[in-house]
Design an enzyme around this catalytic site. Structure first.
Site, PDB file in Angstrom:
ATOM      1  N   CYS A  49       0.834  -1.366   0.045  1.00 55.70           N
ATOM      2  CA  CYS A  49       0.061  -0.005   0.032  1.00 55.70           C
ATOM      3  C   CYS A  49       0.827   1.305  -0.062  1.00 55.70           C
ATOM      4  O   CYS A  49       0.458   2.266  -0.453  1.00 55.70           O
ATOM      5  CB  CYS A  49      -0.805  -0.010   1.106  1.00 55.70           C
ATOM      6  SG  CYS A  49      -1.909  -1.471   1.400  1.00 55.70           S
ATOM      7  N   ASP A 123      -4.899   1.482   5.152  1.00 57.69           N
ATOM      8  CA  ASP A 123      -6.315   1.927   5.534  1.00 57.69           C
ATOM      9  C   ASP A 123      -6.213   3.201   6.415  1.00 57.69           C
ATOM     10  O   ASP A 123      -7.068   4.207   6.379  1.00 57.69           O
ATOM     11  CB  ASP A 123      -7.092   0.844   6.088  1.00 57.69           C
ATOM     12  CG  ASP A 123      -7.188  -0.464   5.370  1.00 57.69           C
ATOM     13  OD1 ASP A 123      -6.941  -0.245   4.115  1.00 57.69           O
ATOM     14  OD2 ASP A 123      -7.957  -1.340   5.820  1.00 57.69           O
ATOM     15  N   GLU A 446     -10.093  -6.211  13.162  1.00 59.06           N
ATOM     16  CA  GLU A 446     -11.040  -6.609  12.130  1.00 59.06           C
ATOM     17  C   GLU A 446     -10.986  -7.989  11.975  1.00 59.06           C
ATOM     18  O   GLU A 446     -10.124  -8.798  12.149  1.00 59.06           O
ATOM     19  CB  GLU A 446     -10.548  -6.104  10.882  1.00 59.06           C
ATOM     20  CG  GLU A 446     -10.409  -4.391  10.765  1.00 59.06           C
ATOM     21  CD  GLU A 446      -9.792  -3.768   9.556  1.00 59.06           C
ATOM     22  OE1 GLU A 446      -9.930  -2.776   9.488  1.00 59.06           O
ATOM     23  OE2 GLU A 446      -9.094  -4.593   8.718  1.00 59.06           O
ATOM     24  N   SER A 472     -12.796  -5.897   8.172  1.00 60.79           N
ATOM     25  CA  SER A 472     -12.110  -5.428   7.107  1.00 60.79           C
ATOM     26  C   SER A 472     -13.224  -4.985   5.878  1.00 60.79           C
ATOM     27  O   SER A 472     -14.107  -5.541   5.869  1.00 60.79           O
ATOM     28  CB  SER A 472     -11.231  -6.322   6.698  1.00 60.79           C
ATOM     29  OG  SER A 472     -10.672  -6.086   5.291  1.00 60.79           O
TER      30      SER A 472
END
EC number: 4.2.1.9
Length: 557
Positions: A49, A123, A446, A472
């Site tokens: 990411c 995230d 999550e 998630s």
């Protein structure tokens, strides 16, 4: 241009020592009259990411200089949810949102920076940056690192969720270990955030709708040239915003947050958007509460067929017109407020002027308002005697979002996953994972591993999973999270016993256990508050100050 905030460290005889420090890092005489712009870089090699963020930071830095600003780079952290998932490390994920916010605020305010350009990928990078931006209210823009392209295996599009589901498929005998390893090796082909409409792509879309990133930028692929060009343009626009004195709280209005919620419903976004939008709005001083999500859900349909429950990935959405195309459809239907502005000072109506009224006919990602995937939004707010403050159900892809069944209770995610993989969960069960809330976890992990295992075993339509933890963006099925009050503070989810009948009814927005008020009160009188799991460190600090999830799990109320 108004007086620069940085003049506090650059102007006057008494600031000669301050200027000497700045000269050592490259400032010349003429630079002391330029705006100092923080470049908050979340670069990290620990996750795909964020691995591509440095090149975007360099492009932005060069553009700031060309546009008349002085960039000052500093780092902030990231947590890789995909790596931490299913482990104790995942307790740090939501905590990292606050660390990111605190670090950006600290660096910018300590050095009297005039503006900030934040760059993130995983995230919590997005809401963390937005919380900091709302706190400081200095001219700001966000650059998203970009989405990952889909992995490919035998002509099938894969995402990271494919790997999580493969674990459940293996234990139920649906695939062999060779297939599992093939999925593992092919589902993540390079740089970028997880490819479906999972949490990172959901929150990047939120920022675009709020007007704090450029149109189309939230769905670009991380490895494409247009992402670098967008970073350059973002920096240029930020310098212009400084001159125009456009500030985040000018854009973060109640109507803007309502627009963000509408778009998240339309694209089928992550349940985490509820938590993060509540937190950002709280910081911005905007009255958005959990009931606003249900109000908007009732009128906004899901018009995008995106993973995890749909067919397509975020690059497909980008090629079909991206978030601006979705917004134009909603605008024409009267479902968003066209007068809200973005960082360029343009209204939504103005910057969508050249976007087609209808999506392209040669694609199936975005639908028209008159033939949606679902007539109502997919993020339902459920209340009842198990969640008096509310809970969030994700019901996309669920044919019958109503289930009554016996409780199978687990005090941790690990215990739950073990039972699923041992085939101890059967059709009709309501799986309860508790003591995973903001305080009880702490950190509100999550539940992607359990939900993916359930789906992988073919039970996604036949089992409900409820928790005071989170899900998630890759989770789907009949899942209910963010149950508040949580177990650790004495919420009724703490009082359930094995076999109690629980009803999850997303049609009636109801979640309750079949127990009388008298029985619940009796159990509450016998309940013993659990001891804190951590006595030192950040998790200990977090558990002492974090709010309920129904207020966004914030730490500065």
């Amino acid at each position: 241009m108004n007086k620069l905030r940085s003049s506090a460290i650059t102007q006057g005889v008494q600031r000669s020592p301050n200027r000497s420090m700045l000269r050592a890092v490259g400032f010349n005489d003429e630079d002391f009259n330029k705006p100092i712009i923080g470049v908050a870089n979340g670069y990290s090699t620990i996750t795909p990411c964020n691995i591509g963020l440095n090149k975007l930071a360099l492009k932005a830095e060069e553009s700031i200089r060309r546009s008349g600003g002085m960039p000052q780079k500093f780092g902030t952290i990231t947590v890789s949810d995909g790596i931490s998932m299913g482990t104790e490390g995942m307790k740090y994920s939501l905590v990292s949102r606050e660390v990111i916010a605190d670090s950006i605020e600290t660096a910018c305010n300590a050095q009297s920076m005039d503006a900030v350009l934040a760059i993130g990928g995983c995230d919590k990078n997005m809401p963390g940056a937005m919380i900091a931006i709302a706190r400081m209210n200095i001219p700001s823009i966000f650059i998203y690192g970009g989405t990952i392209k889909p992995g490919k295996l035998h002509g099938e599009d894969l995402t990271v969720v494919s790997a999580f589901e493969a674990v459940g498929q293996l234990t139920s005998g649906k695939i062999n270990e060779k297939r599992l390893i093939e999925v593992e090796k092919n589902c993540i082909p390079g740089a970028g955030s997880c490819g479906g409409m999972f949490t990172a792509n959901t929150m990047s879309a939120v920022i675009e709708v709020l007007g704090l990133s450029l149109p189309h930028s939230s769905t670009m692929a991380a490895e494409d040239l247009e992402k670098e060009l967008s970073a350059e343009k973002s920096a240029e626009i930020l310098v212009s915003a400084i001159k125009k004195n456009i500030r985040p709280l000018d854009l973060m209005t109640k109507k803007a947050f309502e627009n963000a919620i509408s778009v998240i419903m339309a694209v089928g976004g992550s349940t985490n958007a509820v938590l993060h939008i509540l937190a950002i709005a709280n910081t911005a001083g905007i009255d958005i509460n959990i009931d606003d999500f249900e109000r908007i859900r009732q009128k906004v349909p899901v018009i995008c067929d995106l993973k995890p429950s749909g067919k397509f990935v975020t690059v497909d959405l980008h090629n079909a017109g991206g978030i601006p195309q979705v917004m134009k459809i909603l605008l024409n239907a009267g479902l968003i407020h066209g007068e809200c502005k973005n960082i360029e000072g343009k209204t939504i109506t103005e910057y969508l002027q050249n976007i087609p009224d209808k999506p392209p006919s040669n694609q199936n990602v975005i639908r028209g308002i008159d033939y949606p995937l679902y007539k109502k939004g997919h993020l339902a707010i459920l209340k009842g005697n198990l969640a008096k403050e509310g809970s969030v159900a994700k019901i996309s892809g669920v044919k019958n979002p109503v289930l009554t069944g016996p409780a199978k209770i687990f005090e941790s995610e690990e215990d739950c996953l073990k039972a699923i993989l041992n085939n101890e969960i059967i059709a009709g069960d309501v799986v309860v994972v508790r003591n995973e809330g903001p305080v009880g976890g702490p950190g509100m992990r999550e539940m992607l591993s359990p939900t993916s295992a359930i789906v992988g075993q073919g039970l996604g339509e036949k089992v409900a999973l409820i928790t005071d933890g989170r899900f998630s963006g890759g989770s789907y099925g009949l899942v209910v999270g963010h149950i508040a009050p949580e177990a650790a503070v004495g919420g009724n989810i703490a009082l359930i016993k094995e076999g109690d009948l629980i009803t999850v009814d997303a049609v009636k927005q109801l979640i309750e256990v079949d127990l009388s008020d008298e029985e619940l009160e009796k159990r509450k009188n016998n309940w013993v508050k659990p001891k804190p799991k951590y006595k030192r460190g950040i998790l200990s600090k977090y558990s002492k100050i974090v709010s309920t999830s129904s207020l966004g799990a914030v730490t500065d109320l």
